[in-house]
Scaffold this motif. Structure first.
Motif, short mmCIF file in Angstrom:
data_model
loop_
_atom_site.label_atom_id
_atom_site.label_comp_id
_atom_site.label_asym_id
_atom_site.label_seq_id
_atom_site.Cartn_x
_atom_site.Cartn_y
_atom_site.Cartn_z
N LEU A 1 40.33 50.47 42.80
CA LEU A 1 40.23 49.63 41.61
C LEU A 1 41.57 49.57 40.90
CD1 LEU A 1 38.54 47.90 39.72
CD2 LEU A 1 37.76 50.00 38.60
N LEU B 1 36.67 41.25 40.41
CA LEU B 1 36.58 42.59 41.01
C LEU B 1 35.14 43.07 41.16
CD1 LEU B 1 39.54 44.27 39.11
CD2 LEU B 1 39.52 43.42 41.46
N TYR C 1 33.09 44.17 38.63
CA TYR C 1 32.74 45.25 37.71
C TYR C 1 32.63 44.68 36.30
CZ TYR C 1 34.10 48.52 41.38
OH TYR C 1 34.19 49.20 42.55
N ILE D 1 35.63 48.97 33.64
CA ILE D 1 37.04 49.00 34.01
C ILE D 1 37.86 49.58 32.86
CG2 ILE D 1 39.04 47.61 34.66
CD1 ILE D 1 37.08 45.65 35.98
#
Length: 147
Positions: A34, A59, A61, A66
């Motif tokens: 990530l 991504l 998420y 994050i």
């Protein structure tokens, strides 16, 4: 609203359904991967740069997830996007100022008074007259045709 009721075992129960069943199962996050993806997004010369919300969507998420792990990277991505938005707004205002000046000249050539209402009807973004820079351009253009 109903009061919590006692069940068979004397335990208080809420009249609201338990939210445990509706929650998505937590998944493992590969923090190294990530972080690499966030750094790649930050260094990517893509124009326009993605907002943090868009980056999180790409991504897969949630923004909060994050941000919890990488607040500095999130702030950098957000700052880059904010800088882009400010630059785009500034360019749009300058373009509108130019358009206002052209419109005032056209109205004057047609023998019409370049009132704010007439100018607003003819420019692409009449709402931009709320910005002081555009209003100043209108006043200046009117003064120039008076001289």
């Amino acid at each position: 609203m109903e009061e919590p009721t006692k069940g068979n075992l004397g335990i208080l129960r809420s009249p609201f359904p338990s939210s445990n069943n509706s929650r998505a199962k937590a998944r493992k996050i590969d923090l190294k991967q990530l972080e690499q993806k966030l750094n790649a997004l930050l260094l990517n010369p893509e124009y326009p740069p993605p907002s943090m919300e868009e980056a999180a969507r790409q991504l897969g998420y949630a923004c909060r997830t994050i941000f919890r792990h990488f607040p500095e990277l999130c702030n950098s991505i957000s700052a880059r996007y904010l800088s882009y938005r400010k630059e785009a707004k500034s360019r749009a205002i300058k373009q509108c100022c130019y358009e206002v000046k052209q419109t005032v000249a056209e109205l004057r050539n047609q023998g019409l008074t370049p009132s704010e209402g007439r100018v607003a009807e003819l420019i692409t973004r009449p709402g931009y007259l709320r910005y002081e820079a555009v209003r100043k351009a209108l006043r200046q253009a009117r003064l120039e045709i008076e001289l």
